[in-house]
Design a protein around this motif. Sequence first.
Motif, PDB file in Angstrom:
ATOM      1  N   GLU A   1      15.767  43.496  13.111  1.00 18.62           N
ATOM      2  CA  GLU A   1      15.568  43.775  14.531  1.00 18.62           C
ATOM      3  C   GLU A   1      16.862  44.191  15.217  1.00 18.62           C
ATOM      4  N   HIS A   2      17.974  44.075  14.524  1.00 19.36           N
ATOM      5  CA  HIS A   2      19.278  44.412  15.103  1.00 19.36           C
ATOM      6  C   HIS A   2      19.300  45.899  15.447  1.00 19.36           C
ATOM      7  N   PRO A   3      19.804  46.263  16.629  1.00 17.64           N
ATOM      8  CA  PRO A   3      19.828  47.669  17.018  1.00 17.64           C
ATOM      9  C   PRO A   3      20.556  48.573  16.021  1.00 17.64           C
ATOM     10  N   GLY A   4      21.549  48.047  15.333  1.00 14.19           N
ATOM     11  CA  GLY A   4      22.291  48.852  14.373  1.00 14.19           C
ATOM     12  C   GLY A   4      21.622  48.995  13.023  1.00 14.19           C
ATOM     13  N   PHE A   5      20.678  48.135  12.707  1.00 14.90           N
ATOM     14  CA  PHE A   5      20.049  48.187  11.380  1.00 14.90           C
ATOM     15  C   PHE A   5      19.313  49.501  11.162  1.00 14.90           C
ATOM     16  N   GLN A   6      18.515  49.895  12.150  1.00 18.80           N
ATOM     17  CA  GLN A   6      17.745  51.139  12.028  1.00 18.80           C
ATOM     18  C   GLN A   6      18.659  52.328  11.794  1.00 18.80           C
ATOM     19  N   SER A   7      19.679  52.474  12.620  1.00 19.59           N
ATOM     20  CA  SER A   7      20.543  53.649  12.497  1.00 19.59           C
ATOM     21  C   SER A   7      21.479  53.557  11.301  1.00 19.59           C
ATOM     22  N   THR A   8      21.974  52.383  10.989  1.00 14.09           N
ATOM     23  CA  THR A   8      22.945  52.235   9.904  1.00 14.09           C
ATOM     24  C   THR A   8      22.304  52.233   8.530  1.00 14.09           C
ATOM     25  N   CYS A   9      21.139  51.619   8.404  1.00 15.00           N
ATOM     26  CA  CYS A   9      20.534  51.402   7.077  1.00 15.00           C
ATOM     27  C   CYS A   9      19.267  52.202   6.801  1.00 15.00           C
ATOM     28  N   LEU A  10      18.644  52.763   7.822  1.00 16.50           N
ATOM     29  CA  LEU A  10      17.368  53.449   7.596  1.00 16.50           C
ATOM     30  C   LEU A  10      17.373  54.919   8.002  1.00 16.50           C
ATOM     31  N   ASP A  11      18.382  55.361   8.716  1.00 16.84           N
ATOM     32  CA  ASP A  11      18.436  56.749   9.175  1.00 16.84           C
ATOM     33  C   ASP A  11      18.941  57.650   8.043  1.00 16.84           C
ATOM     34  N   VAL A  12      18.142  58.596   7.631  1.00 17.01           N
ATOM     35  CA  VAL A  12      18.454  59.470   6.500  1.00 17.01           C
ATOM     36  C   VAL A  12      19.749  60.248   6.728  1.00 17.01           C
ATOM     37  N   TRP A  13      19.981  60.698   7.957  1.00 18.76           N
ATOM     38  CA  TRP A  13      21.170  61.506   8.235  1.00 18.76           C
ATOM     39  C   TRP A  13      22.441  60.676   8.127  1.00 18.76           C
ATOM     40  N   VAL A  14      22.395  59.463   8.619  1.00 19.15           N
ATOM     41  CA  VAL A  14      23.552  58.562   8.494  1.00 19.15           C
ATOM     42  C   VAL A  14      23.792  58.227   7.026  1.00 19.15           C
ATOM     43  N   LEU A  15      22.712  57.951   6.300  1.00 22.87           N
ATOM     44  CA  LEU A  15      22.845  57.609   4.881  1.00 22.87           C
ATOM     45  C   LEU A  15      23.369  58.792   4.066  1.00 22.87           C
ATOM     46  N   GLU A  16      22.940  59.978   4.399  1.00 25.21           N
ATOM     47  CA  GLU A  16      23.428  61.176   3.701  1.00 25.21           C
ATOM     48  C   GLU A  16      24.943  61.324   3.903  1.00 25.21           C
ATOM     49  N   THR A  17      25.394  61.131   5.126  1.00 24.39           N
ATOM     50  CA  THR A  17      26.824  61.223   5.417  1.00 24.39           C
ATOM     51  C   THR A  17      27.594  60.118   4.696  1.00 24.39           C
ATOM     52  N   ALA A  18      27.063  58.905   4.704  1.00 26.28           N
ATOM     53  CA  ALA A  18      27.710  57.788   4.004  1.00 26.28           C
ATOM     54  C   ALA A  18      27.752  58.047   2.499  1.00 26.28           C
TER      55      ALA A  18
END
Length: 132
Positions: free
Chosen positions: A42-59
Amino acid sequence: MDNNKLCQPMPSVPESECCHDIGQIWQKIEEQTEVQMSCITEHPGFQSTCLDVWVLETAYYAYRQQHGTDSQRLGHEKFRYIAYRQLVRCCWGYLCRKVRVALPSCAVNKIRQRFPADFGTSCTGLKPPNLQ
């Protein structure tokens, strides 16, 4: 989604821990004072940090630059691997190469829901580090 359904038993005891039982994860939840939460998913950062394809691609590209090519991981397997690394980085910061931590089952299950194993394959779970 009901987060209690995410905290399901996993194949091994260390993998079955809830985010409430892992100090580094629970500390991250308590740091967030704007929203009342009962689970790391439920943490606001979990969705963007761990589930967002674009963020994961960059990481993933940052990971490849630092560690060399990783051509064996493709598709959802690649995103799962990087999502787990992102959660570790977010909660623990930097861990040495040979240090492994068990992630809470709720987070692992949420990541596996978003990036399921490809047909004919399965998720491997927590492995001991390669000490060579």
